[in-house]
Design a protein around this motif. Structure first.
Motif, PDB file in Angstrom:
ATOM      1  N   ASP A   2     -64.652  49.835  67.664  1.00  0.00           N
ATOM      2  CA  ASP A   2     -64.074  48.597  68.180  1.00  0.00           C
ATOM      3  C   ASP A   2     -62.548  48.672  68.185  1.00  0.00           C
ATOM      4  O   ASP A   2     -61.927  49.112  67.201  1.00  0.00           O
ATOM      5  CB  ASP A   2     -64.524  47.407  67.329  1.00  0.00           C
ATOM      6  CG  ASP A   2     -66.016  47.138  67.457  1.00  0.00           C
ATOM      7  OD1 ASP A   2     -66.615  47.603  68.444  1.00  0.00           O
ATOM      8  OD2 ASP A   2     -66.565  46.451  66.572  1.00  0.00           O
ATOM      9  N   GLN A   3     -61.937  48.208  69.286  1.00  0.00           N
ATOM     10  CA  GLN A   3     -60.489  48.289  69.458  1.00  0.00           C
ATOM     11  C   GLN A   3     -59.834  46.925  69.202  1.00  0.00           C
ATOM     12  O   GLN A   3     -60.247  45.909  69.779  1.00  0.00           O
ATOM     13  CB  GLN A   3     -60.152  48.744  70.891  1.00  0.00           C
ATOM     14  CG  GLN A   3     -60.688  50.121  71.245  1.00  0.00           C
ATOM     15  CD  GLN A   3     -60.038  51.227  70.438  1.00  0.00           C
ATOM     16  OE1 GLN A   3     -58.829  51.216  70.201  1.00  0.00           O
ATOM     17  NE2 GLN A   3     -60.851  52.191  70.003  1.00  0.00           N
ATOM     18  N   ILE A  51     -58.416  44.600  77.132  1.00  0.00           N
ATOM     19  CA  ILE A  51     -59.755  44.114  77.478  1.00  0.00           C
ATOM     20  C   ILE A  51     -60.499  45.166  78.309  1.00  0.00           C
ATOM     21  O   ILE A  51     -61.681  45.441  78.068  1.00  0.00           O
ATOM     22  CB  ILE A  51     -59.658  42.774  78.244  1.00  0.00           C
ATOM     23  CG1 ILE A  51     -59.139  41.668  77.319  1.00  0.00           C
ATOM     24  CG2 ILE A  51     -61.024  42.384  78.821  1.00  0.00           C
ATOM     25  CD1 ILE A  51     -58.801  40.370  78.037  1.00  0.00           C
ATOM     26  N   ALA A  52     -59.789  45.774  79.261  1.00  0.00           N
ATOM     27  CA  ALA A  52     -60.396  46.812  80.113  1.00  0.00           C
ATOM     28  C   ALA A  52     -60.814  48.035  79.308  1.00  0.00           C
ATOM     29  O   ALA A  52     -61.768  48.736  79.668  1.00  0.00           O
ATOM     30  CB  ALA A  52     -59.413  47.215  81.207  1.00  0.00           C
ATOM     31  N   ASN A  53     -60.120  48.268  78.185  1.00  0.00           N
ATOM     32  CA  ASN A  53     -60.451  49.388  77.300  1.00  0.00           C
ATOM     33  C   ASN A  53     -61.421  48.987  76.186  1.00  0.00           C
ATOM     34  O   ASN A  53     -61.441  49.590  75.116  1.00  0.00           O
ATOM     35  CB  ASN A  53     -59.165  49.972  76.697  1.00  0.00           C
ATOM     36  CG  ASN A  53     -58.337  50.717  77.718  1.00  0.00           C
ATOM     37  OD1 ASN A  53     -58.866  51.257  78.671  1.00  0.00           O
ATOM     38  ND2 ASN A  53     -57.021  50.739  77.538  1.00  0.00           N
ATOM     39  N   LYS A  54     -62.190  47.936  76.463  1.00  0.00           N
ATOM     40  CA  LYS A  54     -63.232  47.459  75.550  1.00  0.00           C
ATOM     41  C   LYS A  54     -62.675  46.928  74.235  1.00  0.00           C
ATOM     42  O   LYS A  54     -63.291  47.072  73.178  1.00  0.00           O
ATOM     43  CB  LYS A  54     -64.273  48.562  75.296  1.00  0.00           C
ATOM     44  CG  LYS A  54     -64.989  48.995  76.576  1.00  0.00           C
ATOM     45  CD  LYS A  54     -66.057  50.029  76.319  1.00  0.00           C
ATOM     46  CE  LYS A  54     -66.755  50.410  77.621  1.00  0.00           C
ATOM     47  NZ  LYS A  54     -67.765  51.463  77.440  1.00  0.00           N
ATOM     48  N   LYS A  56     -61.884  44.207  71.467  1.00  0.00           N
ATOM     49  CA  LYS A  56     -62.659  43.061  70.967  1.00  0.00           C
ATOM     50  C   LYS A  56     -61.758  41.887  70.598  1.00  0.00           C
ATOM     51  O   LYS A  56     -62.191  40.733  70.589  1.00  0.00           O
ATOM     52  CB  LYS A  56     -63.476  43.484  69.742  1.00  0.00           C
ATOM     53  CG  LYS A  56     -64.591  44.478  70.048  1.00  0.00           C
ATOM     54  CD  LYS A  56     -65.693  43.827  70.858  1.00  0.00           C
ATOM     55  CE  LYS A  56     -66.883  44.757  71.058  1.00  0.00           C
ATOM     56  NZ  LYS A  56     -67.648  44.978  69.828  1.00  0.00           N
ATOM     57  N   SER A  91     -64.594  38.067  74.721  1.00  0.00           N
ATOM     58  CA  SER A  91     -66.058  38.072  74.743  1.00  0.00           C
ATOM     59  C   SER A  91     -66.574  37.623  76.098  1.00  0.00           C
ATOM     60  O   SER A  91     -66.176  36.556  76.595  1.00  0.00           O
ATOM     61  CB  SER A  91     -66.604  37.152  73.647  1.00  0.00           C
ATOM     62  OG  SER A  91     -68.003  37.078  73.680  1.00  0.00           O
ATOM     63  N   GLN A  92     -67.422  38.424  76.700  1.00  0.00           N
ATOM     64  CA  GLN A  92     -68.099  38.089  77.961  1.00  0.00           C
ATOM     65  C   GLN A  92     -67.115  37.633  79.038  1.00  0.00           C
ATOM     66  O   GLN A  92     -67.336  36.619  79.721  1.00  0.00           O
ATOM     67  CB  GLN A  92     -69.165  37.016  77.706  1.00  0.00           C
ATOM     68  CG  GLN A  92     -70.256  37.503  76.752  1.00  0.00           C
ATOM     69  CD  GLN A  92     -71.274  36.425  76.431  1.00  0.00           C
ATOM     70  OE1 GLN A  92     -70.976  35.235  76.487  1.00  0.00           O
ATOM     71  NE2 GLN A  92     -72.484  36.844  76.093  1.00  0.00           N
TER      72      GLN A  92
END
Length: 270
Positions: A2-3, A51-54, A56, A91-92
């Motif tokens: 998680d980033q 956000i684009a790099n996942k 959190k 989130s989402q």
């Protein structure tokens, strides 16, 4: 993994990566938390890149807390009242914003066994640091919460946001007419080394003096309070760790142990 990030300008001084790495190790969370310097006109782009790099979540420090507020799709009640955000949750496809500074302050005061309920609290300053903690202090049911500022209208603007008889706004000069149990410094005087524009007598009558900033040496305000015999002298290191713990809990659902982290940080300061 998680980033997570803490965004600021400047950012090199940030203790947040150390704190969150300690929390992650405690709770066996796989978390990559790093500090990132952001150009003044690149905050939104930088958030979207995370956000684009996942990513959190992220913490936000000066001077981006208001920009973070504007970027959010949803906000906590605390953040709405503060007009600023220090914690982002992704989130989402949605960005949720909260402010944990007030939680950090209150948790640290309670950790030092400071009685907040039915106490008369004086909050010095009417900037972002003060705005961020008012709601959390009021939730502790103080007898009164008085916001004092050089410019009265700024203190009044904060007080008027809350439909609560316990809150009032005054000038620094007015503090001489009232006694307080707890004095909390939310002005920049702790960083600049300037003395606060309140009297020795006002400080002397309190039982707790708290400065939101911290350092290797005591701030001028805390030195003054100590010399005047105030019982509880507390700097802002515990608030820093407390607000980080609240952010960590928002992200992970885990409430970390702040004590070992505080001890490590305190040792680093000496």
């Amino acid at each position: 993994m998680d980033q997570y990030r803490v965004f600021g300008n400047p950012i090199a001084q940030s203790k947040s990566p150390f704190i969150h790495q300690q929390f992650a190790a405690q709770s066996k969370q796989l978390m990559n938390y790093q500090s990132e310097w952001v150009a003044l006109d690149q905050f939104e782009v930088t958030v979207q890149k995370l956000i684009a790099n996942k990513g959190k979540g992220a913490n936000v420090t000066a001077p981006f807390k208001e920009q973070a507020f504007a970027l959010c799709d949803k906000l906590s009640e605390r953040a709405k009242l503060a007009g600023a955000v220090n914690t982002l949750i992704f989130s989402q496809g949605s960005i949720y914003g909260d402010t944990t500074d007030g939680i950090g302050l209150v948790s640290d005061l309670l950790r030092h066994q400071v009685q907040l309920q039915n106490s008369k609290i004086l909050l010095l300053g009417a900037g972002g640091a003060a705005k961020g903690v008012v709601q959390s202090l009021l939730e502790q049911s103080p007898k009164s919460l008085t916001i004092a500022n050089r410019t009265l209208i700024k203190a009044q603007a904060i007080a008027q946001q809350y439909p609560n008889d316990a809150i009032e706004a005054i000038t620094f000069a007015d503090t001489e007419q009232i006694t307080f149990d707890i004095i909390i410094n939310a002005t920049s005087a702790g960083l600049s080394g300037d003395s606060l524009p309140i009297s020795d007598q006002t400080i002397k009558c309190s039982n707790t003096c708290y400065d939101m900033v911290y350092g290797k040496d005591q701030t001028a305000f805390l030195k003054q309070a100590q010399q005047l015999g105030v019982e509880h002298i507390i700097d802002g290191l515990g608030m820093l760790v407390g607000q980080a713990a609240a952010s960590f809990q928002l992200w992970t659902g885990i409430n970390p142990d702040v004590e070992p982290v505080l001890e490590s940080l305190r040792a680093q300061l000496t």
